[in-house]
Design an enzyme around this catalytic site. Structure first.
Site, mmCIF file in Angstrom:
data_model
loop_
_atom_site.group_PDB
_atom_site.id
_atom_site.type_symbol
_atom_site.label_atom_id
_atom_site.label_comp_id
_atom_site.label_asym_id
_atom_site.label_seq_id
_atom_site.Cartn_x
_atom_site.Cartn_y
_atom_site.Cartn_z
ATOM 1 N N ASP A 12 0.857 -1.181 0.000
ATOM 2 C CA ASP A 12 0.000 0.000 0.000
ATOM 3 C C ASP A 12 0.901 1.241 0.000
ATOM 4 O OD1 ASP A 12 -2.365 1.647 0.480
ATOM 5 O OD2 ASP A 12 -1.652 1.785 2.551
ATOM 6 N N ASP A 14 -0.367 5.244 0.849
ATOM 7 C CA ASP A 14 -0.669 6.211 1.900
ATOM 8 C C ASP A 14 -0.767 5.541 3.261
ATOM 9 O OD1 ASP A 14 -0.764 7.984 -0.140
ATOM 10 O OD2 ASP A 14 -2.903 8.413 -0.025
#
Length: 267
Positions: A12, A14
């Site tokens: 991932d 953010d």
């Protein structure tokens, strides 16, 4: 780690590789250096748009595919030709999702505001993005981030997804926004497709895959890999995945580097 080291890693962005508030990846550099040194493909998986991720892909000098808009699409690296990427859309096109907003509001029982309807100044204030990054964040292809009337309210994702299922949609949540995406087009399905690509390319029957994430929309990603690592969130908490995961002590990009070290068997 009891398993052999990861041969591919999905991450991932953010709140994981990128800092939740500043979007800096400075504290992720040790992890990035390690995957480069070990020549392990690093596949970015994010709710960000294709142009947002293409810019970061170039900035980090990555050579693997990336998954954008929560699995709504995959950008395959083209070995030759005029285009750098070949884009595959897995979900429902953005235009169809946007057109379904009135039906979504009726199903949910309250109004929603797509982030594309916010003016650039408000979106910048909510995200901390620069004006150029705000422009890229609105260039959606296969998902629609949105906000709800009460910013403090938390939607029950299972209930909301059940309500919009007849529209072919699912509701998920990232670090800042809720997202509408086509049913079946999540991070997990896209991860499985990328794994399949590498198995075919390498001529292997199986491989060890690592996954790194911190939010609810990362759960399908973490389920799809053999070694899931959950990163501590910026507020010190962890989401409830509902299955066994490795948890980092560090948060954000430092947690990413910790996760990579664990996945590579370098702890």
């Amino acid at each position: 780690m009891t398993k052999k080291p990861a041969e591919i890693i999905f991450t991932d962005l953010d709140g994981t590789l990128l800092d939740h508030a500043t979007y800096s990846y400075e504290r992720a550099l040790p992890g990035l250096d390690l995957v480069r040194a070990l020549r392990i493909p690093l596949v970015m998986v994010s709710s960000k748009t294709f142009p947002e991720m293409a810019a970061l892909h170039a900035e980090l000098s990555l050579h693997s595919p990336f998954i954008f808009e929560n699995g709504g699409g995959i950008a395959w690296v083209e070995p030759s030709g005029d285009e750098e990427f070949s884009v595959e859309i897995l979900g429902i096109p953005f235009e169809e999702i946007r057109a379904a907003v009135p039906a979504v509001e009726e199903a949910l029982g309250f109004a929603i505001t797509p982030i594309g309807d916010l003016d650039d100044g408000e979106l910048a204030a909510r995200t901390g993005l620069t004006p150029e990054r705000v422009r890229l964040a609105k260039m959606r292809r296969a998902s629609m981030p949105f906000i709800v009337p009460d910013a403090a309210a938390r939607i029950d994702l299972e209930s909301a997804s059940a309500r919009v299922a007849r529209l072919g949609l699912v509701v998920t949540r990232g670090g800042r926004f809720y997202h509408l995406i086509g049913k079946g087009a999540d991070k997990g399905e896209a991860v499985r497709r990328v794994i399949g690509y590498y198995l075919r390319t390498w001529g292997w029957d199986s491989l060890e895959s690592g996954g790194i994430g911190d939010s609810e929309n990362d759960v399908p990603l973490l389920r799809a890999v053999t070694m899931p690592v959950l990163v501590r969130r910026h507020d010190g908490s962890y989401i409830d995945c509902g299955f066994e995961v490795i948890k980092t002590a560090e948060a954000g990009p430092a947690g990413f580097s910790e996760a990579v070290t664990l996945l590579c068997g370098e702890e």
